[in-house]
Motif scaffolding. Structure first.
Motif, PDB file in Angstrom:
ATOM      1  N   UNK A 266      22.458  83.980   1.932  1.00  0.00           N
ATOM      2  CA  UNK A 266      23.409  83.501   0.913  1.00  0.00           C
ATOM      3  C   UNK A 266      24.231  82.317   1.414  1.00  0.00           C
ATOM      4  N   UNK A 267      24.132  82.030   2.710  1.00  0.00           N
ATOM      5  CA  UNK A 267      24.860  80.909   3.297  1.00  0.00           C
ATOM      6  C   UNK A 267      23.899  79.725   3.439  1.00  0.00           C
ATOM      7  N   UNK A 268      24.158  78.661   2.690  1.00  0.00           N
ATOM      8  CA  UNK A 268      23.364  77.439   2.825  1.00  0.00           C
ATOM      9  C   UNK A 268      23.915  76.623   3.985  1.00  0.00           C
ATOM     10  N   UNK A 269      23.079  76.436   5.001  1.00  0.00           N
ATOM     11  CA  UNK A 269      23.502  75.759   6.220  1.00  0.00           C
ATOM     12  C   UNK A 269      22.692  74.486   6.398  1.00  0.00           C
ATOM     13  N   UNK A 270      23.372  73.369   6.621  1.00  0.00           N
ATOM     14  CA  UNK A 270      22.707  72.083   6.796  1.00  0.00           C
ATOM     15  C   UNK A 270      23.248  71.335   7.998  1.00  0.00           C
ATOM     16  N   UNK A 271      22.679  70.173   8.221  1.00  0.00           N
ATOM     17  CA  UNK A 271      23.068  69.391   9.393  1.00  0.00           C
ATOM     18  C   UNK A 271      24.443  68.749   9.239  1.00  0.00           C
ATOM     19  N   UNK A 272      24.832  68.450   8.005  1.00  0.00           N
ATOM     20  CA  UNK A 272      26.077  67.716   7.772  1.00  0.00           C
ATOM     21  C   UNK A 272      27.000  68.483   6.833  1.00  0.00           C
ATOM     22  N   UNK A 273      28.272  68.196   6.943  1.00  0.00           N
ATOM     23  CA  UNK A 273      29.250  68.731   6.005  1.00  0.00           C
ATOM     24  C   UNK A 273      29.212  67.915   4.710  1.00  0.00           C
ATOM     25  N   UNK A 274      29.576  68.551   3.613  1.00  0.00           N
ATOM     26  CA  UNK A 274      29.624  67.872   2.327  1.00  0.00           C
ATOM     27  C   UNK A 274      31.005  68.096   1.709  1.00  0.00           C
ATOM     28  N   UNK A 275      31.341  67.272   0.735  1.00  0.00           N
ATOM     29  CA  UNK A 275      32.700  67.261   0.196  1.00  0.00           C
ATOM     30  C   UNK A 275      32.939  68.333  -0.868  1.00  0.00           C
ATOM     31  N   UNK A 276      31.907  68.834  -1.512  1.00  0.00           N
ATOM     32  CA  UNK A 276      32.071  69.643  -2.722  1.00  0.00           C
ATOM     33  C   UNK A 276      33.018  70.825  -2.539  1.00  0.00           C
ATOM     34  N   UNK A 277      32.701  71.730  -1.621  1.00  0.00           N
ATOM     35  CA  UNK A 277      33.487  72.946  -1.435  1.00  0.00           C
ATOM     36  C   UNK A 277      34.249  72.948  -0.119  1.00  0.00           C
ATOM     37  N   UNK A 278      34.409  71.775   0.472  1.00  0.00           N
ATOM     38  CA  UNK A 278      34.989  71.669   1.821  1.00  0.00           C
ATOM     39  C   UNK A 278      36.128  70.650   1.829  1.00  0.00           C
ATOM     40  N   UNK A 279      37.328  71.050   1.380  1.00  0.00           N
ATOM     41  CA  UNK A 279      38.450  70.096   1.343  1.00  0.00           C
ATOM     42  C   UNK A 279      38.812  69.538   2.711  1.00  0.00           C
TER      43      UNK A 279
END
Length: 426
Positions: A266-279
């Motif tokens: 259920x945790x989508x993990x990627x190489x980079x951070x994104x702005x959507x849900x990460x203030x």
């Protein structure tokens, strides 16, 4: 599952090829749909259009649109490079998702494909009288769209990648993420400040940043298994095989087998951070822009001062209470999520600027004025973290500044640190 679908489509927006492909498909469809007019009663109504005139227009579009498309790509790449070089590479995702630029490139390529397909069909006498008129009408529409798009795009491309617009786009993305989190501090689940239980730890096999969490699937599994799940790895957290991403607590003392793999997926993990849900990522990106501006190679304290003002706006907005009807209802009552920490957000925002701008008087003054502005808001937690960072920034200035006058100017704008006097400096 719906969360993953929405997350996938949001990521498609950052792909430069998606919209041009859609426009290309629509252009091909439009060129062939024009033939349907020949099977209608339009043959008796529409005026006759010379085939040579349409051929000339199609040839003109096909020749010019390819050149303009190439120019558009070159200009956009230059803007992307400028944004990564002058601001920070972390702003690249926001710049490349610019709607105006993507729509412009899509319109130019779509017009080129439409003209090529239409020209081939015209050369092979594919259209009759009504079809020729329909193609002519579509050509006029394409001309209007291309001209309006080009005029609008010229203004945007002149600003795209520049420092001011880049900061504005990062601020906009950060404010949106902050407002979304303020409306739903637990991402739809139950918000908690810290985990105090003693549940079963969940790990992941992946390495990277948590980008999104499928709260709906977590809720469904928790209900079916009779458990509650506490999410520790909120979006932006760096995950690795040895780091706990969640805890599972059972509703009763009787333990049941927990499918750790289902929860971890259920945790989508990627190489980079994104702005959507990460203030916090937006706050860090702004801090990186300010730090680069304060570097000896750039020496642009004005940009850092501008970003300090952005932080004041963002934290003021974050502290302002929302209306009761704006708050989202808790939909996933079996899932608990750690809330954002104001202390961590302040550290993300001001630590680097206070360090890199310690030897710059104007930056030190602006920092202290920002802390005063934020501490004047009637919020005890905000006042506490503002006082803490005011002390840290002043201590850094004392180490970095040699001239007593410069240090005295900053002290006059700082919050008094003496516990016997908790007033403001004049």
């Amino acid at each position: 599952m719906m969360n993953k679908v929405l997350f996938f489509f949001k990521r498609l927006k950052e792909r430069l090829w998606v919209r041009p492909l859609i426009f290309c498909i629509l252009s091909v469809v439009a060129a062939f749909v024009a033939k349907l007019a020949d099977y209608s009663d339009l043959n008796e109504i529409v005026p006759e259009i010379e085939k040579e005139a349409i051929e000339l227009l199609l040839t003109t579009i096909s020749a010019s649109m390819l050149v303009i498309s190439t120019f558009a790509v070159a200009s956009m790449i230059s803007a992307y490079s400028a944004a990564s070089t002058t601001a920070t590479p972390r702003s690249f995702a926001l710049i490349i998702s610019d709607d105006v630029s993507q729509n412009a490139l899509s319109a130019f390529i779509g017009a080129f494909i439409f003209s090529i397909v239409g020209l081939i069909a015209l050369k092979n006498s594919y259209y009759d009288k009504a079809g020729l008129f329909t193609i002519f009408a579509l050509l006029i529409l394409v001309f209007a769209i291309v001209i309006l798009t080009f005029v609008r795009w010229v203004d945007r491309i002149a600003r795209l990648g520049r420092m001011g617009p880049t900061i504005s786009r990062v601020e906009e993305a950060t404010l949106k993420a902050l407002n979304d989190r303020k409306r739903s501090p637990g991402l739809g689940g139950l918000p908690i400040e810290k985990y105090t239980g003693n549940g079963h730890a969940i790990y992941t096999d992946e390495v990277g940043y948590v980008q999104s969490i499928d709260m709906e699937t977590l809720q469904e599994y928790a209900v079916s298994a009779g458990i509650s799940i506490t999410v520790l790895a909120v979006p932006g957290t760096f995950a690795s095989p040895g780091k706990i991403i969640a805890f599972v607590d059972h509703a009763t003392n009787q333990t049941v087998d927990t499918d750790s793999g289902t929860i971890a997926k259920c945790f989508t993990i990627g190489e980079n951070r994104i702005f959507d849900d990460d203030p916090r990522f937006g706050l860090i990106t702004l801090s990186e822009i300010a730090s680069r501006a304060l570097s000896p190679a750039v020496n642009d304290p004005g940009t850092a001062i501008s970003i300090i003002g952005v932080y004041v706006r963002l934290f003021t907005q974050w502290i302002n209470p929302i209306q009761p009807d704006e708050a989202e209802q808790i939909k996933f009552d079996k899932v608990k999520v750690l809330q954002l920490s104001l202390k961590d957000m302040f550290d993300d925002s001001f630590m680097a600027i206070g360090r890199d701008g310690a030897g710059t008087v104007e930056v030190g003054i602006r920092l202290q004025k920002a802390f005063q502005s934020l501490a004047s808001i009637n919020n005890k937690e905000l006042q506490k973290v503002a006082m803490r960072h005011s002390k840290i920034a002043l201590a850094r200035a004392e180490k970095a500044l040699d001239l007593p006058y410069d240090l005295e100017v900053i002290k006059k704008t700082a919050i008094f640190t003496d516990h016997h006097d908790n007033q403001w400096a004049n």
